[in-house]
Design a protein around this motif. Structure first.
Motif, short mmCIF file in Angstrom:
data_model
loop_
_atom_site.label_atom_id
_atom_site.label_comp_id
_atom_site.label_asym_id
_atom_site.label_seq_id
_atom_site.Cartn_x
_atom_site.Cartn_y
_atom_site.Cartn_z
N ILE A 1 60.32 32.82 78.05
CA ILE A 1 61.06 34.08 78.10
C ILE A 1 62.52 33.81 78.50
O ILE A 1 63.46 34.35 77.90
CB ILE A 1 60.42 35.07 79.10
N LEU B 1 58.74 35.41 73.34
CA LEU B 1 60.12 35.11 72.97
C LEU B 1 60.93 36.40 72.88
O LEU B 1 61.97 36.43 72.25
CB LEU B 1 60.16 34.36 71.64
N GLU C 1 41.95 32.47 86.02
CA GLU C 1 41.88 33.57 85.05
C GLU C 1 43.18 33.62 84.26
O GLU C 1 44.23 33.26 84.77
CB GLU C 1 41.60 34.90 85.77
N LEU D 1 43.92 36.56 82.53
CA LEU D 1 43.94 37.98 82.15
C LEU D 1 45.35 38.53 82.23
O LEU D 1 46.06 38.27 83.20
CB LEU D 1 43.05 38.78 83.11
N LEU E 1 55.15 30.14 80.28
CA LEU E 1 55.43 31.46 79.69
C LEU E 1 56.78 31.98 80.19
O LEU E 1 57.59 32.50 79.42
CB LEU E 1 54.31 32.45 80.02
N ARG F 1 65.03 46.45 76.66
CA ARG F 1 63.85 45.74 76.15
C ARG F 1 63.89 45.54 74.63
O ARG F 1 62.88 45.20 74.02
CB ARG F 1 62.58 46.51 76.53
C1 UGA Z 1 50.44 36.83 83.25
C2 UGA Z 1 49.89 35.86 82.18
O1 UGA Z 1 50.34 36.27 80.89
C3 UGA Z 1 48.34 35.87 82.20
O2 UGA Z 1 47.86 34.91 81.27
C4 UGA Z 1 47.88 35.52 83.61
O3 UGA Z 1 46.46 35.55 83.72
C5 UGA Z 1 48.45 36.52 84.60
O4 UGA Z 1 49.89 36.48 84.53
C6 UGA Z 1 48.01 36.12 85.98
O5 UGA Z 1 48.45 35.09 86.49
O6 UGA Z 1 47.11 36.77 86.53
P1 UGA Z 1 50.77 39.49 83.39
O7 UGA Z 1 51.38 39.24 84.73
O8 UGA Z 1 49.78 40.58 83.23
O9 UGA Z 1 50.03 38.15 82.87
O10 UGA Z 1 51.98 39.79 82.41
P2 UGA Z 1 52.56 39.17 81.08
O11 UGA Z 1 51.99 39.85 79.92
O12 UGA Z 1 52.51 37.68 81.13
O13 UGA Z 1 54.09 39.63 81.22
C7 UGA Z 1 54.89 39.15 82.30
C8 UGA Z 1 56.29 39.66 82.21
O14 UGA Z 1 57.00 39.02 81.16
C9 UGA Z 1 56.44 41.16 81.97
O15 UGA Z 1 57.42 41.66 82.87
C10 UGA Z 1 56.91 41.25 80.55
O16 UGA Z 1 57.71 42.39 80.32
C11 UGA Z 1 57.73 39.98 80.42
N1 UGA Z 1 57.87 39.47 79.04
C12 UGA Z 1 56.77 39.09 78.34
C13 UGA Z 1 59.12 39.35 78.49
O17 UGA Z 1 60.15 39.68 79.11
N2 UGA Z 1 59.24 38.84 77.21
C14 UGA Z 1 58.16 38.45 76.50
O18 UGA Z 1 58.34 37.99 75.35
C15 UGA Z 1 56.89 38.59 77.07
#
Ligand code: UGA
Length: 461
Positions: free
Chosen positions: A235, A270, A153, A155, A231, A429
């Motif tokens: 970051i 980013l 997934e 998500l 991802l 942030r």
């Molecule tokens: C992540 C992946 O994005 C999903 O595709 C994946 O399905 C999911 O893990 C999973 O393995 O189930 P999620 O954990 O909901 O999703 O969170 P993200 O939106 O990826 O964010 C992760 C962290 O990165 C957060 O703490 C967010 O604040 C941080 N982040 C995100 C940053 O510090 N900078 C950014 O530019 C983006």
């Protein structure tokens, strides 16, 4: 199709409810009795925007039910989705005991051949082990009737419903045509957009239908870990850039915005700041790195990603110490506790870690979050919780913005300044405008945006 979903956490609940919305008959199960009771009482154990609507419709249509009895869920199902947790072990490896356990239960409860689908994030080669366990424990009439597939997934918490109905890609790792056909059938309503979209009331925007990618099981497993790790890597890269910008006088937002306009790089993930948290990225990066290590592949790049990310907390603490001089007994308002906006999930949340550091330095913390306070309370003893940002700011010597909830961007910051003993904001942030905050009389710090006077104008095409 008759589907069973094992595990009613974030992934299982969203998957089960959305597959029922797509027209399948779903029985979801979990060994947590309280969770099933909560669901059967019509309440949700998690905060996920839009999930209540999907669930209500599916239940009203009689296509979704919950049970603690795994055999009941699995017995009549044609396909079973495994959505149980794979938390990190002390070694960093993924703990697969729940998968093992569930596989044994499926084997024992099955009276007909089934497709068993791994949806939980697992290291490559778990599919093979899963098939072995199913066949060993299902020695009876249907012992060899199990087919295994991997369907990772993608998500994101907070936007999981939209992600489910409008994915970029659906990846299915299979080893036979029958499984591919069955998975295509399960996802047909999504591929053909035949569902009531809970995200777009007035019709979904036109766009490319999702790609349906058929791979080997090992590739599907790798795709998931590789995506999350990349991802995290992105970051971490942006965060190191922010450090460099601070030293050299650049603005990390200007730099990443221009970088992101290159389609080979892309604009997302980013955003520099406090780093990534949650139950997916940190544990998946660790597990992927361990997997590589165990197979003799040097993936130091991921170790570095982890190290850079962990250091963000200490870098924020250095900013706090620099600004306050003495942290002990200072009143600190904390805005945001969830690991990111639009979720109540505080697992591996950087904000929680920061609060613990502040407590260790004997600061007096008053924290708030739009939805994560209940979950935060359980892991943060000794913290005073405030109903909202204004109450948190009252009499504070500093305010730390740790999760970029949209509502925090539009607070009455003039009022916040009046509430505070010292109008000092550290925006971990990069959610606020440095120019505006300074014009309101705040002492303001953030990550990688030191030079406020030189603003490059970026004109969109
Ligand atoms: C992540 C992946 O994005 C999903 O595709 C994946 O399905 C999911 O893990 C999973 O393995 O189930 P999620 O954990 O909901 O999703 O969170 P993200 O939106 O990826 O964010 C992760 C962290 O990165 C957060 O703490 C967010 O604040 C941080 N982040 C995100 C940053 O510090 N900078 C950014 O530019 C983006």
């Amino acid at each position: 199709m008759r589907l069973a979903v094992i595990g009613c956490g974030y992934v299982g609940l969203v998957t089960g409810a959305c597959l029922a919305e797509a027209g399948h008959d779903v029985v979801a199960t979990d060994n947590d009795v309280n969770r099933i009771n909560t669901l059967n009482a019509g309440r949700l154990p998690i905060h996920e925007p839009g999930l209540d609507r999907v669930m209500d419709r599916a239940r009203a249509a009689g296509r979704l039910r919950f049970t603690t009895d795994c055999a009941d869920a699995v017995g009549a199902a044609d396909a079973v989705f495994i959505c149980v947790g794979t938390p990190p072990l002390a070694s960093g490896d993924a703990d697969l005991s729940a998968i093992d356990n569930v596989a044994q239960q499926i084997a024992a409860a099955s009276r007909s051949p089934k497709l068993v689908i791994e949806k939980s994030t697992v290291p490559a080669q778990t599919g093979e082990q899963l098939r072995r366990v199913l066949n060993v424990y299902g020695r009876g009439a249907h012992g060899s009737g199990f087919r295994v597939a991997s369907n990772p997934e993608f998500l994101r918490e907070g936007t999981a419903i939209g992600d489910f109905f409008h994915p970029d890609r659906i990846v299915v790792g299979v080893e036979d045509e029958e499984s591919e056909k069955q998975l295509r059938e399960i996802y047909r309503p999504i591929l053909e957009r035949r569902f009531h979209c809970p995200v777009h009331d007035s019709g979904c925007p036109e766009g490319r239908p999702p790609a349906f990618l058929v791979t080997t099981i090992a590739s599907a497993e790798l795709i998931k870990h590789a995506s999350n790790s990349f991802l995290g890597l992105k970051i971490a890269y942006a965060n190191v850039l922010a450090d460099l910008c601070e030293r050299l006088g650049g603005d990390v937002e200007e730099v990443t915005r221009a970088m992101g306009m290159d389609p080979r790089i892309g604009p997302q993930f980013l955003n520099a700041g406090l780093g990534f948290g949650g139950f997916c990225l940190p544990k998946d990066i660790q597990a992927f790195n361990r997997l590589a290590e165990r197979h003799g592949v040097d993936f130091t790049l991921l170790k570095e990603t982890e190290r850079i990310n962990k250091r963000r907390i200490e870098q924020l603490m250095e900013k706090v110490r620099k600004a306050l001089w003495v942290v002990k007994e200072k009143k600190i308002a904390v805005l945001g506790l969830a690991f990111k906006p639009n979720t109540d999930d505080v697992r591996f949340a950087p904000a929680i870690e920061v609060v613990r550091c502040l407590q260790a330095e004997h600061a007096v913390v008053r924290a708030t979050d739009p939805v994560a306070m209940e979950k935060a309370r359980a892991v943060l003893p000794g913290v005073d919780f405030a109903a909202d940002a204004y109450a948190a700011a009252r009499g504070a010597d500093a305010l730390l913005l740790l999760t970029e909830w949209p509502e925090y961007r539009v607070l009455d910051w003039k009022r916040i300044a009046r509430e505070m003993a010292r109008p000092l904001v550290i925006d971990a942030r990069n959610a606020l405008s440095p120019v505006e905050m300074k014009s309101l009389g705040f002492e303001y710090d953030c990550f990688g945006r030191p030079d406020l006077s030189s603003k490059t104008t970026l004109v969109s095409a």
